[in-house]
Design an enzyme around this catalytic site. Structure first.
Site, short mmCIF file in Angstrom:
data_model
loop_
_atom_site.label_atom_id
_atom_site.label_comp_id
_atom_site.label_asym_id
_atom_site.label_seq_id
_atom_site.Cartn_x
_atom_site.Cartn_y
_atom_site.Cartn_z
N ILE A 1 18.27 -21.47 38.28
CA ILE A 1 18.07 -22.91 38.48
C ILE A 1 18.34 -23.26 39.94
O ILE A 1 19.37 -22.89 40.50
CB ILE A 1 19.00 -23.73 37.56
CG1 ILE A 1 18.78 -23.34 36.09
CG2 ILE A 1 18.79 -25.23 37.78
CD1 ILE A 1 17.37 -23.55 35.57
N TYR B 1 28.52 -12.06 32.08
CA TYR B 1 27.83 -13.36 32.03
C TYR B 1 26.69 -13.31 31.00
O TYR B 1 26.60 -14.16 30.12
CB TYR B 1 27.30 -13.68 33.43
CG TYR B 1 26.49 -14.94 33.53
CD1 TYR B 1 27.10 -16.19 33.44
CD2 TYR B 1 25.13 -14.90 33.75
CE1 TYR B 1 26.36 -17.36 33.55
CE2 TYR B 1 24.38 -16.05 33.87
CZ TYR B 1 25.00 -17.28 33.76
OH TYR B 1 24.26 -18.42 33.87
N LYS C 1 26.45 -15.00 27.07
CA LYS C 1 25.37 -15.91 26.68
C LYS C 1 24.71 -15.43 25.39
O LYS C 1 24.45 -16.24 24.48
CB LYS C 1 24.33 -16.03 27.80
CG LYS C 1 24.86 -16.79 28.99
CD LYS C 1 23.83 -17.20 30.03
CE LYS C 1 22.71 -16.29 30.29
NZ LYS C 1 21.83 -16.72 31.37
#
Length: 185
Positions: free
Chosen positions: A37, A7, A11
């Site tokens: 988030i 992951y 990015k």
């Protein structure tokens, strides 16, 4: 700091590709590195920071929460409204004010224990236990405890609105209303 999960690696790859296209072809590439988030609009999906959403669902549903991270694991977090606003602000910022193409943004950093304590101010009956998932804990331990977002603050005036107490109150208000409406139907 280099990411150690697919992951995180993917990015960084996207950031580097965007920066390459900016420098090579003039593409107006802008990227934000988000903390965890927190949103009441979707259910947690099993990510490292998802405990910070799951605790609200479990608190309202059962009054009990089992956290899969150590109580003192500090991670950077942000409420979804700040996330969306930051995204719009960086996209609307004049290009000549941007000193870089990839920015960290942050709002707050807290531990599971601090989140639980803040939530217990509103729900004193909440019981929190810890059963550490060593895979998730290792991922969390590899993250920075805080994101340095000073460049975003300097270049385009980034400033978060939500702190931990406001986050807790907002999540409870949203989810409690949502739960009451679901029970009525």
């Amino acid at each position: 700091q280099r990411p150690r999960t697919i992951y995180g690696v993917s990015k960084v790859h996207a950031e580097l590709m965007g920066e390459y296209y900016h420098h090579r072809y003039g593409l107006d590439f802008r990227c934000l590195r988000y903390p965890g988030i927190i949103s009441a609009d979707s259910m947690p999906g099993g990510g490292t920071t998802d405990y910070a959403v799951q605790i609200f669902h479990d608190a309202i549903k059962s009054g009990k929460f089992e956290c899969n991270l150590k109580p003192d694991t500090r991670l950077p977090m942000m409420y979804i409204d700040d996330c969306l606003r930051a995204t719009l602000e960086v996209m609307e910022a004049p290009a000549d004010t941007l000193s870089m193409r990839t920015y960290n943004i942050n709002a707050m950093s807290f531990t599971p224990e601090e989140l639980a304590q803040e939530l217990q101010k509103q729900m004193p009956e909440l019981e929190v236990t810890y059963d550490v998932d060593h895979v998730r804990q290792a991922i969390a331990d590899s993250w920075p405890m805080d994101f340095d977002d000073s460049n975003a603050r300097k270049d385009w005036g980034w400033k978060h609105d939500y702190d931990l107490p406001e986050l807790v109150q907002t999540m409870l208000n949203y989810l409690s209303t949502d739960t009451r409406m679901a029970r009525a139907n």
